[in-house]
Motif scaffolding. Structure first.
Motif, PDB file in Angstrom:
ATOM      1  N   LEU A  97     -13.614  28.442 -23.424  1.00 45.93           N
ATOM      2  CA  LEU A  97     -14.723  27.522 -23.156  1.00 45.93           C
ATOM      3  C   LEU A  97     -15.113  26.770 -24.424  1.00 45.93           C
ATOM      4  O   LEU A  97     -15.197  25.544 -24.428  1.00 45.93           O
ATOM      5  N   VAL A  98     -15.311  27.493 -25.503  1.00 44.23           N
ATOM      6  CA  VAL A  98     -15.696  26.858 -26.770  1.00 44.23           C
ATOM      7  C   VAL A  98     -14.572  25.951 -27.259  1.00 44.23           C
ATOM      8  O   VAL A  98     -14.819  24.833 -27.714  1.00 44.23           O
ATOM      9  N   SER A  99     -13.341  26.397 -27.109  1.00 53.27           N
ATOM     10  CA  SER A  99     -12.192  25.588 -27.506  1.00 53.27           C
ATOM     11  C   SER A  99     -12.175  24.267 -26.742  1.00 53.27           C
ATOM     12  O   SER A  99     -11.887  23.207 -27.310  1.00 53.27           O
ATOM     13  N   PHE A 100     -12.495  24.316 -25.468  1.00 54.18           N
ATOM     14  CA  PHE A 100     -12.566  23.099 -24.653  1.00 54.18           C
ATOM     15  C   PHE A 100     -13.581  22.126 -25.238  1.00 54.18           C
ATOM     16  O   PHE A 100     -13.305  20.937 -25.388  1.00 54.18           O
ATOM     17  N   PHE A 101     -14.747  22.632 -25.579  1.00 49.98           N
ATOM     18  CA  PHE A 101     -15.784  21.754 -26.121  1.00 49.98           C
ATOM     19  C   PHE A 101     -15.420  21.229 -27.501  1.00 49.98           C
ATOM     20  O   PHE A 101     -15.740  20.091 -27.837  1.00 49.98           O
ATOM     21  N   VAL A 102     -14.729  22.033 -28.284  1.00 49.23           N
ATOM     22  CA  VAL A 102     -14.318  21.578 -29.610  1.00 49.23           C
ATOM     23  C   VAL A 102     -13.276  20.475 -29.491  1.00 49.23           C
ATOM     24  O   VAL A 102     -13.384  19.419 -30.120  1.00 49.23           O
ATOM     25  N   LYS A 103     -12.267  20.683 -28.641  1.00 45.86           N
ATOM     26  CA  LYS A 103     -11.168  19.723 -28.517  1.00 45.86           C
ATOM     27  C   LYS A 103     -11.518  18.516 -27.653  1.00 45.86           C
ATOM     28  O   LYS A 103     -11.307  17.382 -28.053  1.00 45.86           O
ATOM     29  N   ASP A 104     -12.013  18.784 -26.451  1.00 35.21           N
ATOM     30  CA  ASP A 104     -12.158  17.722 -25.459  1.00 35.21           C
ATOM     31  C   ASP A 104     -13.529  17.057 -25.432  1.00 35.21           C
ATOM     32  O   ASP A 104     -13.677  15.985 -24.864  1.00 35.21           O
ATOM     33  N   ARG A 105     -14.509  17.658 -26.014  1.00 35.36           N
ATOM     34  CA  ARG A 105     -15.860  17.103 -25.973  1.00 35.36           C
ATOM     35  C   ARG A 105     -16.399  16.775 -27.362  1.00 35.36           C
ATOM     36  O   ARG A 105     -17.576  16.512 -27.521  1.00 35.36           O
ATOM     37  N   ASN A 106     -15.524  16.808 -28.351  1.00 32.83           N
ATOM     38  CA  ASN A 106     -15.899  16.439 -29.718  1.00 32.83           C
ATOM     39  C   ASN A 106     -17.148  17.167 -30.206  1.00 32.83           C
ATOM     40  O   ASN A 106     -18.109  16.543 -30.651  1.00 32.83           O
ATOM     41  N   LEU A 107     -17.119  18.481 -30.103  1.00 31.79           N
ATOM     42  CA  LEU A 107     -18.213  19.293 -30.616  1.00 31.79           C
ATOM     43  C   LEU A 107     -18.367  19.003 -32.102  1.00 31.79           C
ATOM     44  O   LEU A 107     -17.414  19.087 -32.864  1.00 31.79           O
ATOM     45  N   SER A 108     -19.562  18.635 -32.514  1.00 31.74           N
ATOM     46  CA  SER A 108     -19.785  18.282 -33.912  1.00 31.74           C
ATOM     47  C   SER A 108     -19.879  19.541 -34.769  1.00 31.74           C
ATOM     48  O   SER A 108     -20.124  20.641 -34.267  1.00 31.74           O
ATOM     49  N   LEU A 109     -19.685  19.358 -36.055  1.00 34.51           N
ATOM     50  CA  LEU A 109     -19.796  20.478 -36.994  1.00 34.51           C
ATOM     51  C   LEU A 109     -21.203  21.054 -36.946  1.00 34.51           C
ATOM     52  O   LEU A 109     -21.382  22.276 -36.982  1.00 34.51           O
ATOM     53  N   LYS A 110     -22.194  20.190 -36.824  1.00 32.43           N
ATOM     54  CA  LYS A 110     -23.592  20.649 -36.733  1.00 32.43           C
ATOM     55  C   LYS A 110     -23.777  21.535 -35.513  1.00 32.43           C
ATOM     56  O   LYS A 110     -24.384  22.608 -35.591  1.00 32.43           O
ATOM     57  N   GLU A 111     -23.249  21.090 -34.353  1.00 29.80           N
ATOM     58  CA  GLU A 111     -23.372  21.880 -33.127  1.00 29.80           C
ATOM     59  C   GLU A 111     -22.621  23.204 -33.258  1.00 29.80           C
ATOM     60  O   GLU A 111     -23.111  24.248 -32.815  1.00 29.80           O
ATOM     61  N   ALA A 112     -21.450  23.181 -33.868  1.00 27.32           N
ATOM     62  CA  ALA A 112     -20.679  24.410 -34.077  1.00 27.32           C
ATOM     63  C   ALA A 112     -21.457  25.384 -34.947  1.00 27.32           C
ATOM     64  O   ALA A 112     -21.508  26.589 -34.667  1.00 27.32           O
ATOM     65  N   ASN A 113     -22.069  24.874 -36.006  1.00 33.70           N
ATOM     66  CA  ASN A 113     -22.876  25.728 -36.879  1.00 33.70           C
ATOM     67  C   ASN A 113     -24.075  26.305 -36.140  1.00 33.70           C
ATOM     68  O   ASN A 113     -24.452  27.464 -36.357  1.00 33.70           O
TER      69      ASN A 113
END
Length: 124
Positions: free
Chosen positions: A96-112
């Motif tokens: 799920l997180v991988s999907f958001f990182v790759k396909d939804r351009n999860l920002s570094l701020k959001e990841a943090n």
């Protein structure tokens, strides 16, 4: 209580009931944002369907009914999240997180922020 997937119309009615906590059909109708608004009988029918599904209760005042949700919005979100995880991500939070990182351009701020949430949960 068995939570079930709702149609778009049912979910819209439930969102109003969650917001108002209890309401008559006319109150639900007044809160709906769609233009043109659905007919009174349409809203009444959807609420009765939700009642039959065990998701809405009512208090009768003569021929008038005041409706209230029997499940919380949080319970429905939990159900929907479990469905999403099961149906699309093989119950894997990593996928799920991988999907958001790759396909939804999860920002570094959001990841943090996610990492911070996980760390707080770990420390609780």
């Amino acid at each position: 209580m068995q939570v079930r997937e709702l149609t778009k119309a049912e979910e819209e009615i439930m969102r109003v009931l969650w917001k108002l906590e209890k309401a008559f059909v006319k109150d639900v109708l007044a809160e709906l944002s769609d233009e043109p608004k659905p007919a009174y009988n349409t809203v009444s029918t959807i609420i009765r369907i939700l009642e039959k599904k065990g998701l809405v209760g009512y208090r009768a005042y003569g021929k008038t009914h005041e409706y209230y949700p029997l499940i919380t919005e949080e319970q429905y979100k939990q159900f929907q999240t479990e469905q999403l995880m099961s149906n699309y991500f093989d119950n894997s939070l990593k996928k799920l997180v991988s999907f958001f990182v790759k396909d939804r351009n999860l920002s570094l701020k959001e990841a943090n922020e996610i990492i911070e949430l996980l760390n707080r949960k770990k420390n609780v």
